[in-house]
Design a protein around this motif. Structure first.
Motif, short mmCIF file in Angstrom:
data_model
loop_
_atom_site.label_atom_id
_atom_site.label_comp_id
_atom_site.label_asym_id
_atom_site.label_seq_id
_atom_site.Cartn_x
_atom_site.Cartn_y
_atom_site.Cartn_z
N GLU A 16 -8.30 11.08 1.44
CA GLU A 16 -6.96 10.79 0.94
C GLU A 16 -6.15 10.06 1.98
N SER A 17 -6.24 10.53 3.25
CA SER A 17 -5.51 9.87 4.33
C SER A 17 -5.97 8.43 4.50
N SER A 18 -7.26 8.21 4.39
CA SER A 18 -7.80 6.86 4.50
C SER A 18 -7.32 5.98 3.35
N GLY A 19 -7.21 6.57 2.14
CA GLY A 19 -6.72 5.83 0.99
C GLY A 19 -5.28 5.41 1.16
N VAL A 20 -4.47 6.29 1.74
CA VAL A 20 -3.07 5.97 1.99
C VAL A 20 -2.96 4.83 3.00
N ALA A 23 -3.81 1.49 1.41
CA ALA A 23 -2.74 0.98 0.56
C ALA A 23 -1.58 0.43 1.40
N VAL A 24 -1.21 1.16 2.44
CA VAL A 24 -0.10 0.71 3.31
C VAL A 24 -0.49 -0.56 4.05
N SER A 148 5.97 -1.43 -0.69
CA SER A 148 6.44 -2.80 -0.86
C SER A 148 7.92 -2.82 -1.24
N HIS A 149 8.31 -1.90 -2.11
CA HIS A 149 9.71 -1.78 -2.52
C HIS A 149 10.58 -1.44 -1.33
#
Length: 244
Positions: A16-20, A23-24, A148-149
């Motif tokens: 999960e940490s890797s997925g975050v 994305a970032v 992004s927002h």
């Protein structure tokens, strides 16, 4: 005694940490565009005599870069609501086509879907439909859009604060959005190595200009846009038929 934590939960945390992080990381190029452009927007807004706090507030609740720049002129000119609504629809008309291929089905919850539609921009659409972004999960897409927002709001906030100390004699911030789209267009042409779409866009623009000047005033944008969409659709249909 409390039972030991479930092993699968512990195993999922690094993933999960890797997925975050993934994305970032994908938002870094977005930040390179949103922060400078947001600063330009904030400066333009304050230079137009509008209170600084409207910059972060509008970017938070509107989140549509091009129309936000136009909205500054709308507010200063005091245009009627119907004209603002119509112009907003035309400017953001392309998002209708984005919705056809945006991976909304990956967003599981209702709140994710609502925010996903609200936060659909040119940049996040491009990331989620091409390259490594096509493999993002629904959770990663939401993280991508939220971060992004944040970049956009942060840029506008910085610009609104900077705009209060910039002399009124400094001009040209309103050209920032035009410059960005010109850069995107040049990059798109280089990537496709085809001038067909450029010729279609130029031809549509010429026809739109002539209609606006000699037939129906204030119709350049809608005529050019509709003509270009029709031409591209016709070309796509012909290519599809040729392939069988």
């Amino acid at each position: 005694m409390h039972p030991p934590p479930r092993q699968e939960h512990l195993a999922d945390r690094p993933e999960e940490s890797s997925g975050v992080r993934q994305a970032v990381k994908l938002t870094v190029p977005v930040a390179m565009a949103y922060i400078p452009l947001g600063i330009a927007f904030g400066v333009l807004l304050t230079a137009s005599g509008i209170n600084w706090y409207w910059a972060p507030l509008s970017t938070l609740v509107i989140y549509a870069g091009s129309i936000e720049f136009l909205a500054v002129g709308f507010m200063v000119a005091g245009l009627p609501a119907y004209q603002v609504a119509f112009t907003s629809f035309i400017v953001n008309f392309r998002h209708i086509f984005y919705g056809l291929s945006f991976p909304l089905h990956r967003l599981r919850t209702k709140s994710q879907k609502i925010y996903g539609v609200f936060a659909l921009t040119d940049e996040t659409y491009g990331i989620t439909t091409a390259g490594p972004g096509t493999d993002l999960t629904g959770r990663q897409i939401t993280i991508l859009q939220v971060v992004s927002h944040v970049w956009w709001v942060l840029g506008a906030l910085l610009g609104s604060l900077i705009g209060q100390v910039i002399p009124d004699s400094v001009k040209g911030f309103e050209f920032a959005l035009t410059a960005m789209f010109l850069t995107l267009a040049v990059n798109a042409v280089k990537a496709s190595r085809s001038m067909v779409l450029v010729y279609l866009a130029a031809g549509s623009g010429v026809v739109g200009f002539l209609v606006d000047k000699y037939l129906v005033g204030e119709s350049f944008l809608i005529v050019s846009l509709l003509l270009y969409v029709a031409a591209v659709s016709f070309m796509y249909k012909k290519e599809k038929e040729a392939k069988g």
